[in-house]
Structures are given as structure tokens and as C-alpha cells.
Design a protein around this motif. Structure first.
Motif, PDB file in Angstrom:
ATOM      1  N   HIS A  42       0.845  -1.196   0.000  1.00 47.41           N
ATOM      2  CA  HIS A  42       0.000   0.000   0.000  1.00 47.41           C
ATOM      3  C   HIS A  42       0.879   1.245   0.000  1.00 47.41           C
ATOM      4  O   HIS A  42       2.070   1.193   0.329  1.00 47.41           O
ATOM      5  CB  HIS A  42      -0.921   0.012   1.215  1.00 47.41           C
ATOM      6  CG  HIS A  42      -0.190   0.053   2.524  1.00 47.41           C
ATOM      7  ND1 HIS A  42       0.406  -1.063   3.077  1.00 47.41           N
ATOM      8  CD2 HIS A  42       0.059   1.081   3.384  1.00 47.41           C
ATOM      9  CE1 HIS A  42       0.966  -0.739   4.226  1.00 47.41           C
ATOM     10  NE2 HIS A  42       0.786   0.554   4.430  1.00 47.41           N
ATOM     11  N   GLU A  43       0.312   2.354  -0.389  1.00 47.03           N
ATOM     12  CA  GLU A  43       1.052   3.614  -0.469  1.00 47.03           C
ATOM     13  C   GLU A  43       1.364   4.114   0.939  1.00 47.03           C
ATOM     14  O   GLU A  43       0.468   4.255   1.765  1.00 47.03           O
ATOM     15  CB  GLU A  43       0.208   4.647  -1.223  1.00 47.03           C
ATOM     16  CG  GLU A  43      -0.109   4.230  -2.652  1.00 47.03           C
ATOM     17  CD  GLU A  43      -1.008   5.237  -3.362  1.00 47.03           C
ATOM     18  OE1 GLU A  43      -1.491   6.176  -2.686  1.00 47.03           O
ATOM     19  OE2 GLU A  43      -1.229   5.083  -4.578  1.00 47.03           O
ATOM     20  N   GLN A  44       2.640   4.385   1.202  1.00 45.58           N
ATOM     21  CA  GLN A  44       3.026   4.842   2.534  1.00 45.58           C
ATOM     22  C   GLN A  44       4.197   5.815   2.565  1.00 45.58           C
ATOM     23  O   GLN A  44       4.511   6.376   3.612  1.00 45.58           O
ATOM     24  CB  GLN A  44       3.355   3.645   3.422  1.00 45.58           C
ATOM     25  CG  GLN A  44       4.388   2.696   2.849  1.00 45.58           C
ATOM     26  CD  GLN A  44       4.588   1.456   3.711  1.00 45.58           C
ATOM     27  OE1 GLN A  44       4.769   1.554   4.919  1.00 45.58           O
ATOM     28  NE2 GLN A  44       4.525   0.277   3.096  1.00 45.58           N
TER      29      GLN A  44
ATOM     30  N   ASP B  12       6.450   9.163   0.515  1.00 47.48           N
ATOM     31  CA  ASP B  12       6.451  10.223  -0.504  1.00 47.48           C
ATOM     32  C   ASP B  12       7.705  10.149  -1.359  1.00 47.48           C
ATOM     33  O   ASP B  12       7.684  10.546  -2.526  1.00 47.48           O
ATOM     34  CB  ASP B  12       6.378  11.597   0.176  1.00 47.48           C
ATOM     35  CG  ASP B  12       5.155  11.745   1.054  1.00 47.48           C
ATOM     36  OD1 ASP B  12       4.037  11.686   0.514  1.00 47.48           O
ATOM     37  OD2 ASP B  12       5.319  11.896   2.291  1.00 47.48           O
TER      38      ASP B  12
ATOM     39  N   ARG C 209       3.156   7.157  -2.645  1.00 45.60           N
ATOM     40  CA  ARG C 209       1.858   7.828  -2.761  1.00 45.60           C
ATOM     41  C   ARG C 209       1.760   8.529  -4.111  1.00 45.60           C
ATOM     42  O   ARG C 209       2.754   8.715  -4.818  1.00 45.60           O
ATOM     43  CB  ARG C 209       1.688   8.855  -1.634  1.00 45.60           C
ATOM     44  CG  ARG C 209       1.658   8.237  -0.246  1.00 45.60           C
ATOM     45  CD  ARG C 209       1.276   9.300   0.787  1.00 45.60           C
ATOM     46  NE  ARG C 209       1.169   8.713   2.108  1.00 45.60           N
ATOM     47  CZ  ARG C 209       2.115   8.761   3.040  1.00 45.60           C
ATOM     48  NH1 ARG C 209       3.256   9.386   2.770  1.00 45.60           N
ATOM     49  NH2 ARG C 209       1.942   8.199   4.212  1.00 45.60           N
ATOM     50  N   SER C 210       0.573   8.943  -4.445  1.00 44.70           N
ATOM     51  CA  SER C 210       0.374   9.730  -5.664  1.00 44.70           C
ATOM     52  C   SER C 210       1.228  10.991  -5.582  1.00 44.70           C
ATOM     53  O   SER C 210       1.226  11.679  -4.565  1.00 44.70           O
ATOM     54  CB  SER C 210      -1.103  10.096  -5.801  1.00 44.70           C
ATOM     55  OG  SER C 210      -1.300  10.881  -6.950  1.00 44.70           O
TER      56      SER C 210
END
Length: 334
Positions: free
Chosen positions: A222-224, A226, A258-259
Motif C-alpha cells: 500500500h502507499e506509505q 512520498d 503515494r500519488s
């Protein structure tokens, strides 16, 4: 028989017994049939030995590899087999241990020989400083952090929200954590750095292998972060885990960002690989099987297999020892 005759008789018997023992020893020394033979067991990884005998000593040439120099070992022929094994075996064993000790690029003096002037300052930080705003208040992962110099300096200099240093070598992580603990002990328990979550409270170190056991584990990523730092570790991932291992690591980096996240990549050139190809059998096999070369990395990272949108050159470190002036690139995730 009086007491003097008895003493004389005992001495005479002892003299005869001692003479017999010496005669037996001399006889054994002169004949193989009188020697109890002991088989000298040499471990399989001990190199072939040969050489002349002089004055009871064997001078042995040990062949440690096609390019290795012959080393002379002085072995006393009258020493016990166990002692001779102890003298002969460590040559190959020590070299094997040294060869395998840093198979992941986990050199314990890495920063000392990479940086020309100081082992406490890394020139790559000057490249990062040109984009310092990119790090502010960001959550960062440093993969292959070694003893944590870059990790710590990024935490100090660029006001990151947090940074995690990850390395496959537990001893290096222990070293980094001890250093971090010393820094914290120098401060009062209640202090501004702790309250504002600044260095040393914005740094943590974790032991682990970034390459997963199976690609299926990517499904739970999962995104975590930067920013992810991947600095001079692509060669070591690829040599130890093959093309598939490096491709999986690239995909995992993308999934963990993350995006709007950024991968900061410093890849080793292919001509650096060959010097390490014989470190282990696995490394040699992966080197020979390579089909995914550094000049393919950019295309792969921008492909649909990974998903980065674009990349740019961040900079090239100057004043580094020869061989370390490698481009540092930024890959952008939308």
C-alpha cells in the motif's frame, strides 16, 4: 640381598627398559612399517597442495584461484594431523568468509572508501540539496541504508517528516540504532526536537530484505511513502536475486509511493557487475543469466509493468572517488 644390591638391581632394570624404548623409537623412525599411520583429512574446499620438503618442513603452495597469488605456508611435518589441518584450512576458509561477507554490498566501511575527504559526509547530499524543498515534511524510505549516514543526514538537513532506513545486514542496522540511541541520550527527555518530531526523533532503522519471497506479496502493498531512495543497490539486488528480483523491487517501490511520490535512483553501470560475479555461486549464475541491463531500467520503470510517468536528472556527484560519479535520477509517480 642387602639394600645396596637391591637398589643397584632396580637401576640396572630401568636402564635396560629405557634403552629398549629408545631402540624401538629409532626403529620406527627408520621404517614405515613401525609407524602408526593417520589419514590427514582435508576439507573439500581446501585447495590442492604440493611442494618440496626441506629439513622436515613442507613449504606448501596454495592455489586460491586462477588470479590469486600463491601463498607459502610453513608446515612442520612432525606436527599432529589436527595441527596441520588448522594451519592449512584457514587460508581458504577465511577468503571464503571475506568473499561472502559483503555479498549484498553491505561493506562496513562503505562511506569511508566512497567519499574522498570524509567518511562522515556524502557528496550525494549536495545533489539532494539542489532540491531540498522536495524533502520537506515528507515520509521517506532509504533502501539499503548501510550504517545510516545518508539516512541521518537527510533527516537532519532537509526537514523530513520521517525517514526509515532499511538494510539486509542486521549488524549495520544495529550499528545505526546504537548511534541513534546515543544521540537521543544526549538530549533531555523533554526537548524541542522530540516535541516537534525532528532529528533524532524522525529517524528509524529496520532490518530486512526488500526483495519479497514471492511476487504475490505485492498484492498487499500500500502507499506509505512520498520519497524512496534507491542509491547504489541495483547491482547487489540483481546479482543476488536475479533480473526477476530487481524488477519486483522496482514494482514494489512504485506501489509503496503515494500519488505524486518520487523514486530517487542511483543505479550502478553494467561494467561494475563483472568484478563481483565470482563472489558466490548464486551471484555467478545470476550474472550469466542477466537479460535486464542498466540501460533497460528507465524504459522498464516507465512501462505499464511499473507505471512511473516521467523521469529527470537530479544531478551527478562531484569530488567522489573514481567510479562513484553516477547519475542520480528522479522518477515521478502521478
Amino acid at each position: 640381598m642387602d639394600i645396596n644390591q637391591e637398589i643397584s638391581h632396580v637401576k640396572h632394570g630401568a636402564t635396560i627398559k629405557l634403552a629398549g624404548k629408545r631402540k624401538s623409537e629409532n626403529s620406527n623412525n627408520g621404517s614405515e612399517s613401525g609407524v602408526k599411520k593417520t589419514k590427514l583429512l582435508i576439507p573439500e574446499d581446501t585447495p590442492a597442495i604440493e611442494g618440496p620438503t626441506e629439513s622436515g618442513n613442507t613449504f606448501t603452495n596454495v592455489n586460491t584461484g586462477a588470479r590469486a597469488k600463491n601463498a607459502a605456508i610453513k608446515v612442520n611435518a612432525h606436527q599432529s594431523p589436527k595441527k596441520r589441518i588448522q594451519l592449512l584450512s584457514p587460508i581458504n576458509t577465511e577468503q571464503k568468509q571475506l568473499k561472502e561477507k559483503f555479498i549484498y554490498g553491505n561493506y562496513n566501511k562503505y562511506y569511508g572508501y566512497r567519499n574522498k575527504e570524509s567518511k562522515y559526509y556524502d557528496i550525494r547530499l549536495e545533489v539532494f540539496a539542489t532540491r531540498s524543498e522536495m524533502f520537506q515534511s515528507k515520509q521517506v524510505l532509504d533502501i539499503g541504508c548501510n550504517s545510516g549516514l545518508i539516512t541521518v543526514e537527510v533527516a537532519k538537513l532537509f526537514a523530513v517528516r520521517s525517514i526509515v532506513g532499511l538494510d539486509i545486514d542486521r549488524s549495520l542496522i544495529n550499528q545505526a540504532n546504537k548511534m541513534l540511541l546515543r544521540q537521543k541520550k544526549m538530549l533531555p527527555f523533554e526537548n524541542e526536537a522530540r516535541r516537534l518530531h525532528k532529528y533524532p526523533y524522525n529517524v528509524s532503522f529496520v532490518h530486512g530484505n526488500y526483495v519479497l519471497r514471492d511476487d504475490i506479496l505485492l498484492e498487499i502493498e500500500h502507499e506509505q511513502f512520498d520519497i524512496i531512495l534507491c542509491l547504489s543497490i541495483t547491482k547487489w539486488i540483481q546479482l543476488n536475486f536475479g533480473d526477476a528480483g530487481l524488477k519486483q523491487a522496482f514494482r514494489r517501490m512504485y506501489l509503496q509511493l503515494r500519488s505524486g511520490g518520487k523514486l530517487i535512483l542511483e543505479a550502478q553501470p553494467y561494467d561494475n557487475y563483472g568484478r563481483r560475479k565470482n563472489m558466490t555461486e548464486t551471484i555467478n549464475a545470476n550474472f550469466k543469466a542477466m537479460q535486464f541491463f542498466p540501460n533497460h531500467f528507465n524504459d522498464y520503470l516507465l512501462s505499464s509493468d511499473v507505471g512511473f510517468e516521467s523521469f529527470e536528472l537530479m544531478g551527478i556527484p562531484e569530488n567522489c572517488i573514481k567510479g562513484f560519479k553516477r547519475p542520480i535520477q528522479i522518477f515521478h509517480k502521478t
